[in-house]
Scaffold this motif. Structure first.
Motif, PDB file in Angstrom:
ATOM      1  N   ARG A 110       0.830  -1.203   0.000  1.00  0.00           N
ATOM      2  CA  ARG A 110       0.000   0.000   0.000  1.00  0.00           C
ATOM      3  C   ARG A 110       0.865   1.254   0.000  1.00  0.00           C
ATOM      4  NH1 ARG A 110      -0.946   2.644   4.221  1.00  0.00           N
ATOM      5  NH2 ARG A 110      -0.755   0.913   5.673  1.00  0.00           N
ATOM      6  N   ILE A 111       1.918   1.261   0.802  1.00  0.00           N
ATOM      7  CA  ILE A 111       2.787   2.436   0.877  1.00  0.00           C
ATOM      8  C   ILE A 111       3.549   2.626  -0.438  1.00  0.00           C
ATOM      9  CG2 ILE A 111       4.822   3.407   2.014  1.00  0.00           C
ATOM     10  CD1 ILE A 111       3.774   2.112   4.610  1.00  0.00           C
ATOM     11  N   VAL A 112       4.072   1.557  -1.013  1.00  0.00           N
ATOM     12  CA  VAL A 112       4.787   1.667  -2.291  1.00  0.00           C
ATOM     13  C   VAL A 112       3.847   2.192  -3.370  1.00  0.00           C
ATOM     14  CG1 VAL A 112       5.843   0.328  -4.157  1.00  0.00           C
ATOM     15  CG2 VAL A 112       6.608   0.002  -1.815  1.00  0.00           C
ATOM     16  N   ILE A 152       8.993   3.187  -9.846  1.00  0.00           N
ATOM     17  CA  ILE A 152       8.601   2.118  -8.928  1.00  0.00           C
ATOM     18  C   ILE A 152       9.794   1.678  -8.091  1.00  0.00           C
ATOM     19  CG2 ILE A 152       8.925   0.212 -10.556  1.00  0.00           C
ATOM     20  CD1 ILE A 152       6.139   0.500  -7.905  1.00  0.00           C
ATOM     21  N   ASP A 153      10.975   1.617  -8.700  1.00  0.00           N
ATOM     22  CA  ASP A 153      12.184   1.269  -7.951  1.00  0.00           C
ATOM     23  C   ASP A 153      12.467   2.321  -6.885  1.00  0.00           C
ATOM     24  OD1 ASP A 153      12.352  -0.874  -9.645  1.00  0.00           O
ATOM     25  OD2 ASP A 153      14.122  -0.161 -10.730  1.00  0.00           O
ATOM     26  N   LEU A 186      10.859   3.515   0.657  1.00  0.00           N
ATOM     27  CA  LEU A 186      10.242   2.794   1.769  1.00  0.00           C
ATOM     28  C   LEU A 186      11.293   2.002   2.542  1.00  0.00           C
ATOM     29  CD1 LEU A 186       7.964   1.640   3.494  1.00  0.00           C
ATOM     30  CD2 LEU A 186       7.563  -0.045   1.676  1.00  0.00           C
ATOM     31  N   ALA A 187      12.111   1.250   1.833  1.00  0.00           N
ATOM     32  CA  ALA A 187      13.118   0.420   2.501  1.00  0.00           C
ATOM     33  C   ALA A 187      14.145   1.277   3.245  1.00  0.00           C
ATOM     34  CB  ALA A 187      13.809  -0.485   1.482  1.00  0.00           C
ATOM     35  N   ALA A 245      11.952  -5.720   0.124  1.00  0.00           N
ATOM     36  CA  ALA A 245      12.134  -4.802  -1.003  1.00  0.00           C
ATOM     37  C   ALA A 245      12.426  -5.575  -2.283  1.00  0.00           C
ATOM     38  CB  ALA A 245      13.258  -3.816  -0.694  1.00  0.00           C
ATOM     39  N   ILE A 246      13.214  -6.614  -2.186  1.00  0.00           N
ATOM     40  CA  ILE A 246      13.529  -7.438  -3.360  1.00  0.00           C
ATOM     41  C   ILE A 246      12.260  -8.126  -3.867  1.00  0.00           C
ATOM     42  CG2 ILE A 246      14.770  -9.510  -4.117  1.00  0.00           C
ATOM     43  CD1 ILE A 246      17.063  -8.584  -2.238  1.00  0.00           C
ATOM     44  N   GLU A 247      11.441  -8.627  -2.964  1.00  0.00           N
ATOM     45  CA  GLU A 247      10.187  -9.276  -3.371  1.00  0.00           C
ATOM     46  C   GLU A 247       9.256  -8.274  -4.051  1.00  0.00           C
ATOM     47  OE1 GLU A 247       9.428 -12.529  -3.426  1.00  0.00           O
ATOM     48  OE2 GLU A 247      11.517 -12.751  -2.820  1.00  0.00           O
TER      49      GLU A 247
END
Length: 117
Positions: free
Chosen positions: A14-16, A64-65, A71-72, A91-93
């Motif tokens: 949701r945050i991303v 998107i990245d 976030l991370a 983050a990788i997922e």
């Protein structure tokens, strides 16, 4: 074990999504967590990301990245409530799900560098 319905995973998604939407329309609605991340981006997070990926200025990073990295980085540098390896794994997922073929490798490298800072 993390599942696709884990509330922490759903919160990150949701945050991303909100951070990604904000990169296109600054008036996009954001909740409190996304708003706090955006405030920290202006003051420090973006500088940390830039120093961890000097060959990639922020405008050149896929939106998107960048949302995933913000976030991370926020979770790693500001919140510090979750172990860094868990944050990087999440983050990788997210990058594998939402990014391109190289996103997960790029994000892993940037977050690994941030971890060393």
């Amino acid at each position: 074990m993390k599942t696709s319905q884990d509330p922490r995973h759903l919160r990150r998604i949701r945050i991303v999504e909100q951070l990604f939407a904000q990169s296109f329309q600054s008036s996009a609605a954001t909740d409190t967590e996304a708003h706090m991340i955006l405030d920290h981006c202006k003051s420090s997070l973006d500088k940390i990301i830039e120093s961890a990926a000097p060959e990639w200025p922020l405008p050149k990073i896929a939106k998107i990245d960048l949302a995933i990295l913000r976030l991370a980085a926020y979770e790693m540098v500001v919140e510090k409530q979750v172990p860094p390896k868990v944050i990087i794994d999440e983050a990788i997922e997210l990058a594998k799900t939402y990014g391109n073929d190289n996103s997960s490798k790029f994000i892993n490298g940037v977050l690994g560098t941030i971890l060393k800072i």
